[in-house]
Design a protein around this motif. Structure first.
Motif, PDB file in Angstrom:
ATOM      1  N   TYR A 179      47.136  34.986  35.017  1.00  0.00           N
ATOM      2  CA  TYR A 179      46.214  36.053  35.414  1.00  0.00           C
ATOM      3  C   TYR A 179      46.188  37.157  34.364  1.00  0.00           C
ATOM      4  O   TYR A 179      45.119  37.680  34.043  1.00  0.00           O
ATOM      5  CB  TYR A 179      46.584  36.614  36.788  1.00  0.00           C
ATOM      6  CG  TYR A 179      46.134  35.746  37.939  1.00  0.00           C
ATOM      7  CD1 TYR A 179      44.785  35.553  38.203  1.00  0.00           C
ATOM      8  CD2 TYR A 179      47.056  35.117  38.773  1.00  0.00           C
ATOM      9  CE1 TYR A 179      44.361  34.761  39.262  1.00  0.00           C
ATOM     10  CE2 TYR A 179      46.641  34.318  39.838  1.00  0.00           C
ATOM     11  CZ  TYR A 179      45.297  34.144  40.075  1.00  0.00           C
ATOM     12  OH  TYR A 179      44.878  33.359  41.123  1.00  0.00           O
ATOM     13  N   ILE A 205      42.864  38.392  32.321  1.00  0.00           N
ATOM     14  CA  ILE A 205      42.425  39.791  32.321  1.00  0.00           C
ATOM     15  C   ILE A 205      42.337  40.324  30.895  1.00  0.00           C
ATOM     16  O   ILE A 205      41.372  41.014  30.548  1.00  0.00           O
ATOM     17  CB  ILE A 205      43.350  40.645  33.218  1.00  0.00           C
ATOM     18  CG1 ILE A 205      43.092  40.278  34.680  1.00  0.00           C
ATOM     19  CG2 ILE A 205      43.131  42.139  32.971  1.00  0.00           C
ATOM     20  CD1 ILE A 205      44.085  40.864  35.662  1.00  0.00           C
ATOM     21  N   ASP A 253      38.831  41.664  29.345  1.00  0.00           N
ATOM     22  CA  ASP A 253      38.744  43.019  28.788  1.00  0.00           C
ATOM     23  C   ASP A 253      38.341  42.987  27.318  1.00  0.00           C
ATOM     24  O   ASP A 253      37.536  43.798  26.876  1.00  0.00           O
ATOM     25  CB  ASP A 253      40.062  43.770  28.969  1.00  0.00           C
ATOM     26  CG  ASP A 253      40.279  44.220  30.411  1.00  0.00           C
ATOM     27  OD1 ASP A 253      39.293  44.265  31.195  1.00  0.00           O
ATOM     28  OD2 ASP A 253      41.431  44.533  30.752  1.00  0.00           O
ATOM     29  N   ARG A 276      42.492  41.406  40.961  1.00  0.00           N
ATOM     30  CA  ARG A 276      43.464  41.863  39.963  1.00  0.00           C
ATOM     31  C   ARG A 276      42.772  42.614  38.827  1.00  0.00           C
ATOM     32  O   ARG A 276      43.294  43.612  38.332  1.00  0.00           O
ATOM     33  CB  ARG A 276      44.247  40.678  39.411  1.00  0.00           C
ATOM     34  CG  ARG A 276      45.199  40.071  40.425  1.00  0.00           C
ATOM     35  CD  ARG A 276      45.736  38.737  39.934  1.00  0.00           C
ATOM     36  NE  ARG A 276      46.566  38.107  40.914  1.00  0.00           N
ATOM     37  CZ  ARG A 276      47.876  37.945  40.783  1.00  0.00           C
ATOM     38  NH1 ARG A 276      48.494  38.361  39.701  1.00  0.00           N
ATOM     39  NH2 ARG A 276      48.563  37.357  41.734  1.00  0.00           N
ATOM     40  N   LEU A 277      41.613  42.124  38.415  1.00  0.00           N
ATOM     41  CA  LEU A 277      40.858  42.775  37.350  1.00  0.00           C
ATOM     42  C   LEU A 277      40.418  44.172  37.780  1.00  0.00           C
ATOM     43  O   LEU A 277      40.538  45.137  37.012  1.00  0.00           O
ATOM     44  CB  LEU A 277      39.645  41.921  36.973  1.00  0.00           C
ATOM     45  CG  LEU A 277      38.735  42.473  35.887  1.00  0.00           C
ATOM     46  CD1 LEU A 277      39.475  42.615  34.560  1.00  0.00           C
ATOM     47  CD2 LEU A 277      37.521  41.569  35.723  1.00  0.00           C
ATOM     48  N   SER A 283      43.354  46.463  37.721  1.00  0.00           N
ATOM     49  CA  SER A 283      43.733  46.811  36.346  1.00  0.00           C
ATOM     50  C   SER A 283      42.759  47.801  35.713  1.00  0.00           C
ATOM     51  O   SER A 283      43.140  48.591  34.859  1.00  0.00           O
ATOM     52  CB  SER A 283      43.855  45.556  35.473  1.00  0.00           C
ATOM     53  OG  SER A 283      42.591  45.086  35.069  1.00  0.00           O
TER      54      SER A 283
END
Length: 133
Positions: free
Chosen positions: A34, A38, A42, A122-123, A126
């Motif tokens: 993960y 990410i 990004d 999760r993204l 973050s």
């Protein structure tokens, strides 16, 4: 598509595709998987909407075939073969094919959707965005 266009496509999407391919593996993605996904998202500066379309149109039609194959267990992909298949699919992804892929994306994403949704959550965390709830 000429060789230069293929190289450009791989340079633009290759690392992202390879990172996201973990969503279709037989095993559950690990924390490190993960984190890699990410980082690549990004680095690509993608919006959530752009990421959704890459997942649904660029990757799922190709990746779903791995899940449906009768080849037995698989824990990793041959990166060269995978990139070749993804490039081939994306070379043919004109307006009509996009419509067809979009129409059938519910089927092609069905098995990986929970993992993709977990990635999106999760993204968003973050990025300091509030996940839907």
């Amino acid at each position: 598509m000429h060789e230069q266009e293929i190289e450009t496509l791989i340079a633009r999407r290759g690392a992202l595709w390879l990172a996201l391919s973990t969503l279709w593996l037989e095993r559950e993605p690990r924390e490190a998987d993960y984190a890699r996904m990410i980082r690549e998202i990004d680095a690509s500066e993608l919006t959530l909407k752009q990421l959704e379309w890459i997942y649904r149109l660029e990757m799922s039609p190709v990746m779903a075939r791995y899940q449906l194959s009768m080849a037995g267990e698989w824990r990793a992909f041959d990166e060269t073969v995978l990139l070749t298949r993804l490039v081939h699919h994306n070379r043919r992804l004109g307006p009509v094919r996009k419509s067809v892929c979009s129409l059938f994306s519910g089927l092609t994403t069905m098995m990986s959707r929970p993992r993709f949704d977990q990635l999106i959550m999760r993204l968003m965390v973050s990025r300091g965005e509030r996940p839907p709830g």
